[in-house]
Design a protein around this motif. Structure first.
Motif, short mmCIF file in Angstrom:
data_model
loop_
_atom_site.label_atom_id
_atom_site.label_comp_id
_atom_site.label_asym_id
_atom_site.label_seq_id
_atom_site.Cartn_x
_atom_site.Cartn_y
_atom_site.Cartn_z
N SER A 5 0.77 -1.29 -0.07
CA SER A 5 0.11 -0.11 0.00
C SER A 5 0.94 1.32 -0.04
CB SER A 5 -0.85 -0.07 1.21
OG SER A 5 -0.20 0.12 2.47
N THR A 9 0.96 4.09 -2.96
CA THR A 9 1.11 5.40 -2.89
C THR A 9 2.07 6.20 -3.56
OG1 THR A 9 -0.18 5.17 -0.65
CG2 THR A 9 0.74 7.29 -1.12
N GLN A 12 1.58 6.03 -7.39
CA GLN A 12 0.57 7.30 -7.77
C GLN A 12 1.05 8.51 -7.75
OE1 GLN A 12 -1.12 9.45 -5.33
NE2 GLN A 12 -2.25 10.36 -7.18
N LYS A 13 2.03 9.01 -6.95
CA LYS A 13 2.87 10.35 -6.74
C LYS A 13 3.49 10.49 -8.03
CE LYS A 13 2.22 11.81 -2.24
NZ LYS A 13 1.76 12.94 -2.16
N VAL A 90 -5.80 3.84 -3.85
CA VAL A 90 -5.02 5.01 -2.97
C VAL A 90 -5.98 5.86 -2.42
CG1 VAL A 90 -3.50 6.82 -3.31
CG2 VAL A 90 -2.86 4.59 -4.41
N GLU A 91 -7.08 6.12 -2.89
CA GLU A 91 -8.04 7.00 -2.72
C GLU A 91 -8.52 6.88 -1.44
OE1 GLU A 91 -10.67 7.89 -5.82
OE2 GLU A 91 -9.34 9.11 -6.80
N TYR A 96 -0.61 8.83 5.47
CA TYR A 96 0.28 8.15 6.34
C TYR A 96 0.92 9.53 7.08
CZ TYR A 96 -0.17 3.96 3.51
OH TYR A 96 -0.74 2.58 2.98
#
Length: 346
Positions: A5, A9, A12-13, A90-91, A96
């Motif tokens: 996870s 994230t 995705q960035k 991700v949404e 974090y």
């Protein structure tokens, strides 16, 4: 929370502009020019260096899980993209609270000090002055020895004072219940041994590595509270010199010193007997971390504004694409602009 996870994230960035192993180098805290640029460009400071001992085998397992689940896909250029289902996942992930950029693994030094301090006070309070220290390294032992010099560590009131500080800090940190259990059960005391990751995982119904990740995030939460709290004097002493005070590598600082003395890039490379490309990496690192970096010494303001505008227009920081647009600029100049003007905080 698990490695997959967190990796999703990060991917995705990165938004399809890096290979999967950019995430590996980021999590391990690699101090290369590319990784340091990625940290700034894509707003990934929180994850930098949170797993300095991460193995490539463990990383590959997490990446394979994401691929097999249909959350990521690699393009022909090997750059990894997040799929619509991955983006949806991700949404729904929590936000974090890591702070890797500021601590870079030094949170473990903080916990080593804290755990040894708690163990020492607990044993002295019980009248036991001979015990096997939970931390074996000399630096931690010497730090606690100096900290407790001439302190009433056998006094129950002193133990209560330390316990109350820790309780307040944990409550203010916003830790979830699992993190509170992990944090307190990792500590040792009089005739009490801290739990292992396996024991905590079995108790909480979590994978041991997920327990470890929750622990690291919990330490970061504690350190943020301690840094801002004037009434946690004992914990502030424990956290002394844990937060990074300078974000440049040692080698980059040496380059910066020579540059401040008026040496050119070429002269610095000669003086330090390093490749010109290495010195250029140092300058890019300086452009990222120094708000006063003299960017106009390397490229005109017109070009700076044009590159920044193009980055916003095409929504990419890929050097090859920008080089096609600005052929008259070197890759070094483009990297400087990206570092100084297009980071997540710009």
């Amino acid at each position: 929370m698990n490695l997959s996870s967190i990796l999703l994230t990060i991917i995705q960035k990165l938004d399809g502009e890096r290979t999967i192993y950019a995430g590996f180098h980021l999590l391990r805290g690699k101090r290369s020019g590319q990784t340091l640029q990625d940290v700034e460009y894509y707003g990934l400071k929180s994850f930098f260096g949170i797993l300095p001992k991460l193995t490539v085998e463990h990383f590959d397992e997490a990446a394979t899980l994401l691929r097999n689940s249909g959350f990521i896909i690699a393009g022909e250029d090997s750059f990894v993209n997040i799929t619509p289902s991955g983006r949806q996942l991700v949404e729904n992930l929590p936000v974090y609270a890591f702070n890797g950029w500021d601590y870079r693994g030094r949170e473990m030094i903080f916990f080593a000090r804290l755990s040894l301090a708690i163990q020492t006070v607990s044993n002295f309070k019980a009248g036991e002055h001979a015990f096997i220290p939970v931390q074996k390294d000399y630096d931690s032992q010497n730090f606690i020895r100096n900290l407790f010099h001439k302190q009433p560590i056998s006094d129950p009131a002193y133990a209560r004072y330390i316990a109350e500080e820790l309780r307040l800090c944990i409550e203010r940190s916003g830790m979830d219940d699992n993190q509170k259990i992990i944090m307190t059960h990792r500590l040792s005391g009089f005739k009490l041994t801290g739990w292992t990751w396996d024991q905590l995982g079995a108790h909480l119904g979590l994978q041991p590595f997920s327990v470890y990740l929750l622990f690291i995030e919990g330490l970061h939460k504690l350190l943020v509270v301690i840094e801002q709290a004037a009434d946690l004097s004992f914990l502030r002493k424990i956290a002394d010199n844990i937060k990074v005070t300078t974000y440049l590598t040692d080698s980059s600082r040496k380059t910066q010193q020579l540059f401040n003395r008026g040496l050119s890039i070429e002269e610095i490379a000669t003086t330090r007997n390093l490749k010109l490309s290495t010195i250029e990496d140092h300058f890019v690192e300086m452009s990222i971390n120094d708000p006063q970096f003299p960017l106009s010494q390397f490229v005109t303001e017109d070009y700076i504004e044009a590159v920044v505008a193009k980055v916003k227009e095409v929504e990419t920081r890929r050097l090859r694409i920008l080089k096609d647009e600005f052929g008259e600029l070197s890759y070094f100049q483009l990297r400087l602009i990206l570092g100084a003007r297009t980071g997540a905080g710009s």
